[in-house]
Design a protein around this motif. Structure first.
Motif, PDB file in Angstrom:
ATOM      1  N   VAL A   8       0.639  -0.961  -0.188  1.00 12.93           N
ATOM      2  CA  VAL A   8      -0.104   0.096   0.097  1.00 12.93           C
ATOM      3  C   VAL A   8       0.941   1.204  -0.010  1.00 12.93           C
ATOM      4  N   PHE A  27       0.044   5.343   0.147  1.00 14.18           N
ATOM      5  CA  PHE A  27      -1.182   6.665   0.833  1.00 14.18           C
ATOM      6  C   PHE A  27      -0.055   7.545  -0.528  1.00 14.18           C
ATOM      7  N   ASN A  34       3.835   8.498   4.007  1.00 13.86           N
ATOM      8  CA  ASN A  34       4.333   7.129   4.680  1.00 13.86           C
ATOM      9  C   ASN A  34       4.981   6.386   5.346  1.00 13.86           C
ATOM     10  N   LEU A  35       5.924   6.992   5.912  1.00 13.10           N
ATOM     11  CA  LEU A  35       6.403   6.231   6.749  1.00 13.10           C
ATOM     12  C   LEU A  35       6.690   6.576   8.202  1.00 13.10           C
ATOM     13  N   VAL A  36       7.243   5.734   9.035  1.00 16.47           N
ATOM     14  CA  VAL A  36       6.737   5.780  10.279  1.00 16.47           C
ATOM     15  C   VAL A  36       7.968   6.431  10.328  1.00 16.47           C
ATOM     16  N   GLN A  56      15.059   0.293   7.564  1.00 19.69           N
ATOM     17  CA  GLN A  56      13.513  -0.421   8.058  1.00 19.69           C
ATOM     18  C   GLN A  56      12.244  -0.141   8.666  1.00 19.69           C
ATOM     19  N   VAL A  67      11.582  -2.885   4.768  1.00 21.48           N
ATOM     20  CA  VAL A  67      11.378  -4.360   5.291  1.00 21.48           C
ATOM     21  C   VAL A  67      10.010  -3.801   6.569  1.00 21.48           C
ATOM     22  N   LEU A  68       9.184  -3.027   6.763  1.00 22.28           N
ATOM     23  CA  LEU A  68       8.612  -3.443   8.057  1.00 22.28           C
ATOM     24  C   LEU A  68       7.087  -4.476   7.764  1.00 22.28           C
ATOM     25  N   PRO A  69       6.673  -4.763   6.374  1.00 20.91           N
ATOM     26  CA  PRO A  69       6.030  -5.781   6.373  1.00 20.91           C
ATOM     27  C   PRO A  69       6.846  -6.991   6.259  1.00 20.91           C
ATOM     28  N   CYS A  70       8.031  -7.244   6.500  1.00 17.91           N
ATOM     29  CA  CYS A  70       8.382  -8.543   6.398  1.00 17.91           C
ATOM     30  C   CYS A  70       7.878  -9.015   8.187  1.00 17.91           C
ATOM     31  N   ARG A  71       7.814  -8.110   8.844  1.00 18.28           N
ATOM     32  CA  ARG A  71       7.742  -8.378  10.431  1.00 18.28           C
ATOM     33  C   ARG A  71       6.528  -8.751  10.180  1.00 18.28           C
ATOM     34  N   ALA A 125      16.490  -9.931   4.016  1.00 20.07           N
ATOM     35  CA  ALA A 125      15.452  -9.003   4.391  1.00 20.07           C
ATOM     36  C   ALA A 125      16.557  -6.981   3.881  1.00 20.07           C
ATOM     37  N   ARG A 179       8.793  -0.632   0.037  1.00 19.85           N
ATOM     38  CA  ARG A 179       8.007  -1.611   1.194  1.00 19.85           C
ATOM     39  C   ARG A 179       6.843  -1.719   0.692  1.00 19.85           C
TER      40      ARG A 179
END
Lengths: 422, 236
Positions: free
Chosen positions: B88, B90, B94-96, B103, B106-110, B125, B163
């Motif tokens: 997804v 936006f 978009n980013l944390v 990081q 690779v967030l979705p891999c978590r 990753a 991502r």
């Protein structure tokens, strides 16, 4: 691979460093207060109970049992009256009494109380788990003007064997009322005991009589200065009165009967107390205040915990987008919950650990001052189980409180969907 | 004939207490297809994406994503479909903010074992994240080590694209991802995203109000053509 939920929580907190630090600090202060009160109270109780042991009865002139305990054992306050020497002799001669050690208080040296007694004091006075007094240096007083000093006296005044010292009349500061015509000499230094003994200067009963030759009116008679030491040594220096008597019994089982006997059947009115009982009564007087303190400090922890809630709840508004990003990248509700609960737990845990460290630092700084000023040796205040329990309880409480913001965040993120109305 | 990756039928959605914003008889997106969905703001585009992504629930009708009807799945199961198969992007932010560029990628891999497995098979990753970022023109180490909030909007959108693409999802949905970009970087961004999606055979559902972008895609649809919700008709 990447960052765990716990790592996310940590980084998120670090992203709000100031707010996180203030929250942690608030918790730390509240935990330090709580642990401080808890440790000080236990240390005080232990110190108390360990002050005297092996002495079955203490006898003094009639006052209150706490008063007698305070002046005879803790060197606090003054005896209102004394008991006569013949009465002491009668007590010591009783069949049920194994030993009787007379003590005489009233003078000081630079703020440290001077205790007149006999050599048997060093044999019979016990503290802690029936530990005897031991000498770090030198030996018991033998000559008339010999003095044995407690460890704190030696440390604070820098005295050692052979150091001369002048005793001051009464409890006031030195000067006009010094017994400077009769200098003493240190012959022994005791090992630390953690009891008021450390703050005491011990001399013989005869010495107390000797330095008061010429003080019969309560003030110094200048003519007395002219009496040579040899003449004084020739006097009968048996004291007329003593302040109190420590008693050991032949058979501990007779303690109640002996006490009743001493309280009622002597020619002179006396008060005999059982030290353990008096200690317990004294402790009870103090424990009300101490329990109130403990309750107050527990409430302060609750306030600290509420600050975790405040800090996380206020952060949620600005973090709506963060939550929807996490949701969009696949975070399930359980992840969002875990993240926020972990944040609360991390705040609680770090605050509690910091508080436990803080109180150790405070004790490390305060212990020498307390010991020097009040003779209170705070023992057993080091890190212990109570710290572990407190840290665990605070972390757990924070964790449970974290459920609230977690549910709030979750509801919002579910309602927001993928789009965030900022 | 292959099954479409997304297929909506008789779909209806309304926010609680409000008239329906979506009423879609039929909509299909094929595997690997790059589709442009045009619609003015407030036309229900984002709601449609929320339904496909499984964060919103339809009032009636069926939402098939990868042969599964999302309306028959629990919230947790829908979350898993999204975590495993969807990327997804936006419009912006978009980013944390407290995670590094890598990081973030690779967030979705978590959250997805499937995607983690994919990137591990591809060499890890982090390596995969860096490879994707390089493909999207972000290879400078200095840039990667910067705080994500210091990146330009264009750079942030490319990080978001990386991502979305990591772990080979079958579907990328992008909600106005270029509206904050100037014309040059906009076209370049769409080209890069489109190329990368094609390489991994991912379908791309790109939503925007800007009809001028339509020629850059395999197919273009106007949301007004498929959405029969009365409230929207009145607005139009």
């Amino acid at each position: 691979m990447g960052v765990s939920i716990f790592g996310l929580a940590w980084r998120s907190l670090m992203n709000r460093k100031v707010s996180a630090f203030l929250t942690i600090f608030a918790i730390a202060l509240s935990v330090a207060l709580f642990l401080g009160v808890e440790k000080a109270r236990n240390a005080a109780k232990d110190g108390f109970d360990n002050t005297i042991s092996g002495t079955e009865l203490i006898v003094g002139a009639p006052s209150g049992q706490i008063n007698l305990l305070l002046y005879s054992v803790f060197r606090l306050g003054n005896a209102t009256a004394e008991i006569s020497w013949p009465t002491y002799e009668a007590i010591a001669a009783r069949n049920d009494v194994a030993w009787a050690v007379p003590i005489s208080l009233g003078d000081n040296h630079r703020g440290y109380r001077v205790l007149g007694t006999t050599q048997s004091y060093f044999e019979h006075y016990k503290y802690g788990q029936r530990q005897s007094l031991a000498f770090a240096e030198g030996e018991m007083f033998d000559d008339l003007f010999d003095a044995v000093i407690g460890s704190e006296v030696a440390k604070q005044l820098g005295y050692e064997v052979e150091t001369p010292l002048i005793i001051t009349h009464g409890l006031g500061a030195g000067g006009l009322t010094d017994h400077d015509n009769r200098p003493f000499r240190v012959v022994g230094v005791l090992r630390p005991t953690g009891t008021p003994v450390d703050q005491t200067i011990h001399v013989s009963l005869e010495a107390i009589t000797a330095i008061h030759v010429g003080w019969e009116t309560g003030a110094r008679n200048p003519l007395a200065d002219n009496i040579p030491e040899e003449t004084i040594r020739g006097f009968n220096l048996t004291p007329r009165t003593v302040t109190a008597v420590f008693i050991g019994l032949k058979n501990r089982a007779t303690v109640l009967r002996t006490r009743r006997d001493l309280n009622t059947n002597m020619t002179e009115p006396l008060l005999a107390i059982i030290p353990g009982q008096a200690l317990a009564e004294l402790w009870q007087v103090m424990s009300t205040a101490e329990r109130v303190l403990l309750a107050v400090s527990a409430f302060v922890i609750a306030v600290g915990l509420v600050s975790i809630l405040t800090s996380i709840l206020t952060s949620l508004n600005e973090r709506r987008r963060e939550m929807s990003i996490l949701r969009a990248t696949g975070a399930r509700p359980s992840h969002i919950m875990t993240l926020l609960i972990a944040e609360a737990a991390v705040l609680g845990f770090m605050g509690a650990v910091l508080g436990a460290i803080l109180i150790q630092i405070i004790f490390a700084v305060a212990a020498p001052i307390l010991s020097a000023q009040y003779g209170v040796a705070l023992m057993g205040t080091g890190p212990g189980l109570v710290d572990a329990y407190t840290i665990g309880a605070v972390t757990l409480a924070a964790l449970f409180l974290g459920i609230w913001p977690a549910i709030t965040a979750l509801r919002r993120s579910l309602a927001d969907g993928l789009t965030v109305k900022v | 004939m292959t099954q479409p990756i997304v297929s909506l039928s008789d779909l209806s959605f309304a926010w609680p207490g409000q008239p329906p914003v979506l009423d879609v008889k039929a909509f299909e997106l094929n595997r690997g297809e790059r589709l442009f969905l045009r619609g003015p703001s407030g036309s229900g585009k984002s709601t449609l994406l929320g339904l496909i992504a499984g964060v919103l629930e339809a009032n009636s009708g069926a939402v098939h994503v990868l042969d599964q009807d999302l309306t028959e799945l629990s919230g947790g199961q829908r979350d898993r479909v999204r975590a495993d198969h969807l990327g997804v992007i936006f419009q912006m932010f978009n980013l944390v903010p407290y995670l590094s560029v890598v990081q973030n990628v690779v967030l979705p891999c978590r959250f997805s074992k499937r995607r983690l497995g994919e990137v591990q098979a591809a060499g890890g990753a982090e390596a995969e994240a860096k490879r994707l970022l390089a493909r999207l023109g972000l290879s400078d180490e200095g840039l990667l080590s910067r705080n994500v909030t210091e990146l330009s909007v264009g750079q942030q959108q490319r990080v978001a694209a990386a991502r979305a693409l990591i772990g080979n999802p079958a579907l990328i949905i992008a909600d106005e991802p270029t509206s904050a970009l100037d014309a040059d970087s906009r076209d370049r961004f769409i080209q890069l995203l489109s190329d990368e999606a094609q390489k991994t055979d991912a379908a791309l559902l790109f939503v925007s109000h800007d009809g001028a972008l339509a020629p850059l895609f395999d197919r273009a649809i106007d949301l007004a053509e498929i959405n029969h919700a009365a409230s929207i008709m009145e607005q139009a």
